[in-house]
Design an enzyme around this catalytic site. Structure first.
Site, mmCIF file in Angstrom:
data_model
loop_
_atom_site.group_PDB
_atom_site.id
_atom_site.type_symbol
_atom_site.label_atom_id
_atom_site.label_comp_id
_atom_site.label_asym_id
_atom_site.label_seq_id
_atom_site.Cartn_x
_atom_site.Cartn_y
_atom_site.Cartn_z
ATOM 1 N N GLY A 7 14.138 -39.291 139.400
ATOM 2 C CA GLY A 7 15.345 -38.479 139.396
ATOM 3 C C GLY A 7 16.527 -39.311 138.951
ATOM 4 C CG LEU A 8 16.120 -41.644 136.270
ATOM 5 C CD1 LEU A 8 15.460 -42.177 135.003
ATOM 6 C CD2 LEU A 8 16.492 -42.794 137.207
ATOM 7 N N GLY A 12 21.228 -40.625 140.692
ATOM 8 C CA GLY A 12 20.045 -41.447 140.461
ATOM 9 C C GLY A 12 20.212 -42.393 139.292
ATOM 10 C CE LYS A 164 25.441 -37.884 152.068
ATOM 11 N NZ LYS A 164 25.365 -36.555 151.508
ATOM 12 C CD GLU A 171 31.775 -34.273 151.632
ATOM 13 O OE1 GLU A 171 31.378 -33.348 150.903
ATOM 14 O OE2 GLU A 171 31.248 -35.404 151.650
#
Length: 311
Positions: A7-8, A12, A164, A171
């Site tokens: 996963g780029l 990523g 997270k 957030e």
């Protein structure tokens, strides 16, 4: 160390670059031929020395489940899989059990930092057994920010993504507060420079933060947030935080209200939600809904990215 990365996308791809700058060898795979180093998971696994570490950065849900199932068939006992996407912590437990049946370790890692992580580092919250954490530790040390903070072994499997999840719920509430304050200041006649008021809060006040910095940056680019539709997506983690609060009888009124405000934004063009949309774009590069150009439709949303969508 040598590590595989699946996963780029926005996150990523930058993580691969930060790891390489840190001296690590990264073998990357992505569905996009322009991004990947190898053209199959089989070749990625074959390129890594045992015991292997493979880090997964694909969308939560079925894409992650399928990727981990594929890796379960390809990896050997002693290897470790890291899920660095925005998976739900309950999925982590199932994935750890699935991989443990074949002697493969599993670490879940919540990653925050958005498009700024390449230069600033990524805040990392990870869960898993100490022996598996140790195998990944060199990558954690490179990815995290410089300094004392920004990385934590939160606990057992699931603890990283649970932490997270709560981070993203907080957030939501902080962003909503800034956005509502911006709308109120814009509404009254007596305040003549709202952007400068927000800028003044960046030093010496108890509400200064990076999100405030990003809102000021967005207002510098578009002082009235013109062209941005007051529509904000939710990644799912805000919902999961509210559900966890209900399950454990912990009241989360601010986070819940912020989540519901995002739902309302999809019905009305809210000025406050323009500010939320602008902040999300600043920290994560998230697409903003814009007004259609004269005589035509709004441009289509960017194709799905193989990286997490929240910070």
């Amino acid at each position: 160390m040598e590590i595989g990365l699946i996963g780029l996308g926005k996150m990523g791809g930058n993580m691969r670059e930060r790891l390489r700058r840190g001296g690590h060898t990264v073998v990357g795979f992505d569905r996009d031929p322009e991004r990947r180093d190898v053209d199959s998971l089989e070749k990625l696994v074959a390129a890594l020395p045992a015991p292997r570490v493979v880090w997964v950065m694909v969308p939560a849900g079925e894409p992650t489940r399928q990727t981990i199932s594929d890796l379960a068939d390809l990896l050997d006992a002693g290897d470790v899989v890291v899920d660095g996407g925005n998976s739900r912590w309950t999925d982590d437990i199932a994935h750890a059990e699935q991989l443990a049946a074949k002697g493969i370790g599993f670490v879940d890692c919540g990653v925050s930092g958005g498009v700024w992580g390449l230069e600033n580092g990524y805040a990392l919250m990870y869960g898993g057994d100490l022996e598996h954490i140790a195998q990944v530790q060199p990558a954690f040390d490179t990815l995290c920010p410089e300094g004392e903070f920004g990385s934590v072994h939160a606990g057992k499997v699931g603890a990283g993504h649970f932490s997270k999840m709560v981070h993203n719920g907080i957030e939501y509430a902080i962003m909503q507060s800034y956005a509502e304050g911006w709308e109120l200041l814009e509404k009254v006649d007596m305040v003549e420079n709202v952007t400068e008021v927000f800028r003044s809060w960046r030093e010496g006040t108890v509400i200064r933060s990076w999100l405030l910095d990003l809102l000021v940056a967005a207002l510098d680019e578009q002082p009235n947030l013109e062209g941005i539709r007051g529509y904000a997506e939710d990644s799912g983690e805000g919902r999961w935080t509210v559900e966890a609060g209900i399950e454990h009888a912990v009241a989360t009124p601010a986070i819940t209200a912020a989540l519901y405000a995002r739902f309302v934004s999809r019905q009305d063009d809210s000025p406050a939600m323009k500010a939320v949309a602008a902040m999300r774009n600043q920290f994560g590069g998230h697409a903003m809904h814009t007004a259609p150009p004269p005589g035509g439709d709004a441009p289509a949303a960017e194709a799905g990215d193989p990286s997490p969508v929240e910070s």
